[in-house]
Design an enzyme around this catalytic site. Sequence first.
Site, PDB file in Angstrom:
ATOM      1  N   ARG A  81      20.314  33.323  39.993  1.00  0.00           N
ATOM      2  CA  ARG A  81      20.220  33.575  41.418  1.00  0.00           C
ATOM      3  C   ARG A  81      19.837  35.034  41.668  1.00  0.00           C
ATOM      4  NH1 ARG A  81      24.567  34.028  43.468  1.00  0.00           N
ATOM      5  NH2 ARG A  81      25.968  33.590  41.740  1.00  0.00           N
ATOM      6  N   TYR A 221      14.545  28.294  39.928  1.00  0.00           N
ATOM      7  CA  TYR A 221      15.796  28.228  39.192  1.00  0.00           C
ATOM      8  C   TYR A 221      17.017  27.844  40.033  1.00  0.00           C
ATOM      9  CZ  TYR A 221      19.129  29.115  35.546  1.00  0.00           C
ATOM     10  OH  TYR A 221      20.099  28.949  34.596  1.00  0.00           O
ATOM     11  N   LYS A 230      23.908  25.860  46.574  1.00  0.00           N
ATOM     12  CA  LYS A 230      24.480  27.057  47.178  1.00  0.00           C
ATOM     13  C   LYS A 230      23.935  27.302  48.590  1.00  0.00           C
ATOM     14  CE  LYS A 230      27.263  27.654  43.917  1.00  0.00           C
ATOM     15  NZ  LYS A 230      27.063  28.140  42.623  1.00  0.00           N
ATOM     16  N   HIS A 250      33.615  27.790  47.344  1.00  0.00           N
ATOM     17  CA  HIS A 250      33.123  27.824  45.955  1.00  0.00           C
ATOM     18  C   HIS A 250      34.295  27.497  45.028  1.00  0.00           C
ATOM     19  CE1 HIS A 250      30.788  30.330  42.707  1.00  0.00           C
ATOM     20  NE2 HIS A 250      30.466  29.056  42.653  1.00  0.00           N
ATOM     21  N   SER A 272      31.094  32.917  40.049  1.00  0.00           N
ATOM     22  CA  SER A 272      30.152  32.278  39.145  1.00  0.00           C
ATOM     23  C   SER A 272      30.423  32.680  37.697  1.00  0.00           C
ATOM     24  CB  SER A 272      28.728  32.675  39.525  1.00  0.00           C
ATOM     25  OG  SER A 272      28.481  32.291  40.861  1.00  0.00           O
ATOM     26  N   CYS A 274      32.951  32.072  35.829  1.00  0.00           N
ATOM     27  CA  CYS A 274      34.322  32.531  35.580  1.00  0.00           C
ATOM     28  C   CYS A 274      35.290  31.385  35.336  1.00  0.00           C
ATOM     29  CB  CYS A 274      34.801  33.406  36.722  1.00  0.00           C
ATOM     30  SG  CYS A 274      33.950  34.988  36.789  1.00  0.00           S
ATOM     31  N   GLY A 275      34.779  30.194  35.005  1.00  0.00           N
ATOM     32  CA  GLY A 275      35.670  29.172  34.481  1.00  0.00           C
ATOM     33  C   GLY A 275      35.947  27.958  35.342  1.00  0.00           C
ATOM     34  N   ASN A 278      35.023  24.652  33.389  1.00  0.00           N
ATOM     35  CA  ASN A 278      35.970  24.480  32.286  1.00  0.00           C
ATOM     36  C   ASN A 278      37.334  24.030  32.768  1.00  0.00           C
ATOM     37  OD1 ASN A 278      35.071  25.380  29.357  1.00  0.00           O
ATOM     38  ND2 ASN A 278      33.849  26.483  30.871  1.00  0.00           N
ATOM     39  N   ASP A 297      32.357  22.866  41.304  1.00  0.00           N
ATOM     40  CA  ASP A 297      31.699  24.072  41.830  1.00  0.00           C
ATOM     41  C   ASP A 297      31.893  24.268  43.334  1.00  0.00           C
ATOM     42  OD1 ASP A 297      30.025  26.375  41.030  1.00  0.00           O
ATOM     43  OD2 ASP A 297      28.536  25.517  42.366  1.00  0.00           O
ATOM     44  N   SER A 389      22.051  30.047  30.642  1.00  0.00           N
ATOM     45  CA  SER A 389      21.453  28.725  30.426  1.00  0.00           C
ATOM     46  C   SER A 389      22.408  27.659  30.940  1.00  0.00           C
ATOM     47  CB  SER A 389      21.129  28.525  28.950  1.00  0.00           C
ATOM     48  OG  SER A 389      22.266  28.721  28.142  1.00  0.00           O
ATOM     49  N   ARG A 390      21.859  26.525  31.342  1.00  0.00           N
ATOM     50  CA  ARG A 390      22.648  25.535  32.077  1.00  0.00           C
ATOM     51  C   ARG A 390      22.382  24.113  31.585  1.00  0.00           C
ATOM     52  NH1 ARG A 390      26.183  27.515  36.420  1.00  0.00           N
ATOM     53  NH2 ARG A 390      25.801  29.752  36.317  1.00  0.00           N
ATOM     54  N   ASN A 519      45.197  26.557  29.586  1.00  0.00           N
ATOM     55  CA  ASN A 519      45.416  26.844  31.009  1.00  0.00           C
ATOM     56  C   ASN A 519      46.252  25.739  31.665  1.00  0.00           C
ATOM     57  OD1 ASN A 519      43.999  29.237  30.789  1.00  0.00           O
ATOM     58  ND2 ASN A 519      42.026  28.300  31.324  1.00  0.00           N
TER      59      ASN A 519
HETATM   60  P1  GTP Z   1      29.319  28.662  37.725  1.00  0.00           P
HETATM   61  O1  GTP Z   1      28.752  27.346  37.395  1.00  0.00           O
HETATM   62  O2  GTP Z   1      28.369  29.783  37.517  1.00  0.00           O
HETATM   63  O3  GTP Z   1      29.898  28.724  39.092  1.00  0.00           O
HETATM   64  O4  GTP Z   1      30.476  28.987  36.622  1.00  0.00           O
HETATM   65  P2  GTP Z   1      31.943  28.409  36.403  1.00  0.00           P
HETATM   66  O5  GTP Z   1      32.899  29.133  37.274  1.00  0.00           O
HETATM   67  O6  GTP Z   1      31.944  26.936  36.478  1.00  0.00           O
HETATM   68  O7  GTP Z   1      32.267  28.890  34.909  1.00  0.00           O
HETATM   69  P3  GTP Z   1      32.358  28.059  33.540  1.00  0.00           P
HETATM   70  O8  GTP Z   1      33.515  27.115  33.518  1.00  0.00           O
HETATM   71  O9  GTP Z   1      31.043  27.473  33.259  1.00  0.00           O
HETATM   72  O10 GTP Z   1      32.670  29.221  32.522  1.00  0.00           O
HETATM   73  C1  GTP Z   1      31.838  30.348  32.389  1.00  0.00           C
HETATM   74  C2  GTP Z   1      32.093  31.025  31.089  1.00  0.00           C
HETATM   75  O11 GTP Z   1      33.459  31.408  30.993  1.00  0.00           O
HETATM   76  C3  GTP Z   1      31.812  30.140  29.886  1.00  0.00           C
HETATM   77  O12 GTP Z   1      31.157  30.888  28.903  1.00  0.00           O
HETATM   78  C4  GTP Z   1      33.180  29.728  29.420  1.00  0.00           C
HETATM   79  O13 GTP Z   1      33.211  29.489  28.047  1.00  0.00           O
HETATM   80  C5  GTP Z   1      34.049  30.915  29.815  1.00  0.00           C
HETATM   81  N1  GTP Z   1      35.442  30.482  30.103  1.00  0.00           N
HETATM   82  C6  GTP Z   1      35.824  29.467  30.904  1.00  0.00           C
HETATM   83  N2  GTP Z   1      37.168  29.310  30.918  1.00  0.00           N
HETATM   84  C7  GTP Z   1      37.654  30.258  30.098  1.00  0.00           C
HETATM   85  C8  GTP Z   1      38.982  30.630  29.675  1.00  0.00           C
HETATM   86  O14 GTP Z   1      39.986  30.033  30.074  1.00  0.00           O
HETATM   87  N3  GTP Z   1      39.081  31.700  28.837  1.00  0.00           N
HETATM   88  C9  GTP Z   1      37.983  32.368  28.384  1.00  0.00           C
HETATM   89  N4  GTP Z   1      38.163  33.390  27.562  1.00  0.00           N
HETATM   90  N5  GTP Z   1      36.713  32.047  28.736  1.00  0.00           N
HETATM   91  C10 GTP Z   1      36.561  31.019  29.576  1.00  0.00           C
HETATM   92  C1  SPV Z   2      26.676  29.853  40.423  1.00  0.00           C
HETATM   93  O1  SPV Z   2      25.977  30.846  40.186  1.00  0.00           O
HETATM   94  O2  SPV Z   2      27.777  29.941  41.024  1.00  0.00           O
HETATM   95  C2  SPV Z   2      26.239  28.521  39.965  1.00  0.00           C
HETATM   96  C3  SPV Z   2      24.890  28.386  39.441  1.00  0.00           C
HETATM   97  O3  SPV Z   2      26.986  27.560  40.096  1.00  0.00           O
HETATM   98  S1  SPV Z   2      23.663  28.309  40.671  1.00  0.00           S
HETATM   99  O4  SPV Z   2      23.393  26.919  40.952  1.00  0.00           O
HETATM  100  O5  SPV Z   2      22.484  28.957  40.137  1.00  0.00           O
HETATM  101  O6  SPV Z   2      24.148  28.946  41.866  1.00  0.00           O
HETATM  102 MN    MN Z   3      29.023  28.184  40.971  1.00  0.00          MN
END
Ligand code: GTP
Ligand code: SPV
Ligand code: MN
Length: 607
Positions: A81, A221, A230, A250, A272, A274-275, A278, A297, A389-390, A519
């Site tokens: 973004r 992208y 978004k 979000h 974004s 930040c987990g 996961n 998300d 990468s996604r 967690n």
């Molecule tokens: P967006 O799609 O961008 O909004 O991201 P998101 O908030 O869904 O984050 P996502 O769960 O994809 O995690 C982003 C990164 O943080 C990845 O590389 C994960 O491996 C890492 N991550 C997620 N949860 C944890 C955790 O509990 N501990 C650590 N150390 N890293 C984490």
């Molecule tokens: C974010 O950046 O919070 C995402 C990926 O979830 S995007 O769709 O590019 O906004």
């Molecule tokens: Mn997001």
Amino acid sequence: MGATRLRLLEGAPTTYEPLLSWVEEVAELTQPDRIHWVDGSEAEYRKLTDELVAAGTLTRLNPDLFPNSFAAFSDPADVARVEEQTFICSRNERDAGFTNNWMEPSEMKTKLKGLFSGSMRGRTMYVIPFVMGHLDAEDPKFGVEISDSAYVVASMRIMARIGTDVLKKIEETNAFFVPALHSVGAPLEPGQADVPWPCNPEKWIVHFPEERSIWSYGSGYGGNALLGKKCYALRIASVMARDEGWLAEHMLILKLTSPEKKVYNVAAAFPSACGKTNLALLDPTIEGWKVETLGDDITWMRFGKEGELRAVNPEAGLFGVAPGTGWGTNPNAMRAIAKGNSIFTNVALTDDGGVWWEGMTEEVPEHLTDWQGNEWTPEAGRPAAHPNSRFCTPIDQIDMLAPEYFAPNGVEVHAILFGGRRKTTIPLVTQSRTWANGIFMGATLSSETTAAAAGAVGVVRRDPMAMLPFIGYDAGDYLNHWVRLSAKGNAARLPKIFLVNWFRRTKDGGFAWPGFGDNSRVLKWAIERIEGAADAVETPIGFVPTPESLDLDGLDMTPEQVEEAVHFDADEWRAEVPGLEEWFARFGGSLPLSLTNELEGLKKRLG
Ligand code: GTP
Ligand code: SPV
Ligand code: MN
């Protein structure tokens, strides 16, 4: 259809005048070679992806490894973004607030019309009817994206409900739809060969909140181009939510079932990368607790008939960060991806026609083709996959998807987590003292920047409710909306609020907490706090766990290590206060009084 209608509109599958006239207007401006009305069918998807493979935009993956799946590689300058180029063009600058870029709407329209003029020449203009949330919701939120990118069409089919059914419902109900115009900004002259990832060095992601429209130029992208995500479901929807009395956030949303079979739904706002994905797909490491996914998300919330806060996920797919997603950290995501029907962007390719990224497997492949098409070996000294990468995967491929995902009215929210990526200061988990204190936690949320947006990575910034890049109006008004709206809910049923930080570091620089499946221990503590069952230490910032109150069964951590993750550090917090004051000062007069009071209270308690 009127005799004067543009020839390109012949055979349009609709007579809905508001749509036809907008499509005609856009076609006249952008001059595409043809118009394709997207029906959302399987056959159409097959044809589009075949064409994208022929054009070199997509690489078909080995169907034995990833059936019906593709890899795309973007222009190296179009990987995230672009917040610097994202605008909220409200009539008054004041209404965009200090967190947004602003330009006077008619000035912006003139600029955009110049850019879009002829921008689809030589290309197909796709018309994609879509709905965010459920088609049979009480008040379905429609949009139509016009795009000159088939990659966008294919991705939108995964991320949102699109096509014929949506178009029919728009017509039948005479519905408003958000016009969402997208062009990669790369017209083709007659005979000019296309490139695999057309885009333009100049990018504009623009929102007109009063007319509820979106214009996106120059990027293909993710959040820049899949306009339901978004741009609509957060920026435009947050404005709709302000006006209509709900919240567009979000946030992930998950369903947690205790060993006693009691159900708790937890929403969590993390910036974004930040987990969120996961946590939404978490595999608990503690006995008897079950997690099911509702969303990863974006969450839309409104108060139900009994004053309970209810949440739905408006999306239909995952657009997840690939690096760090692995069999060890997120097996549920891996299983969903392995079912196929996915589009990967900027990952690396394995020699047997699969995909790989950092963290997918413990063992690193000996040879790969990296995201830029270069030979790659573990000695290369650079990541094989782009950090942003996604994977783009249908949400119903998640085995642990909660059945309530399909309920148009969603679920009641029992707890809200706010979290960021902070090396210091923020303990693993803190329960807010009160609801107002919880809103303060959200309003002052901070996090290090990540690769999800173009620009520097690792810089701490304030990110209110993880919405900094996504609030479609004035940030102070947004916080006021939270305060005022929640006063209308049933106070006894308001969710409890917690601040979490999976990313605190030890003195040696490692993560203080193992994270991921572990967690679940934090979720359990939060629920036990709600039930009044878990102990806590009262600190100036809120309640943190006593060492005994966290379930650490089977966790290989010494009491000192646990302490490092959970402790409240008064010195670090005193050092944090000037930053909080600076942050609040930026709101001018528009900050809710309750938040100013919260900061004063915190300062007093810190001494
Ligand atoms: P967006 O799609 O961008 O909004 O991201 P998101 O908030 O869904 O984050 P996502 O769960 O994809 O995690 C982003 C990164 O943080 C990845 O590389 C994960 O491996 C890492 N991550 C997620 N949860 C944890 C955790 O509990 N501990 C650590 N150390 N890293 C984490
Ligand atoms: C974010 O950046 O919070 C995402 C990926 O979830 S995007 O769709 O590019 O906004
Ligand atoms: Mn997001």
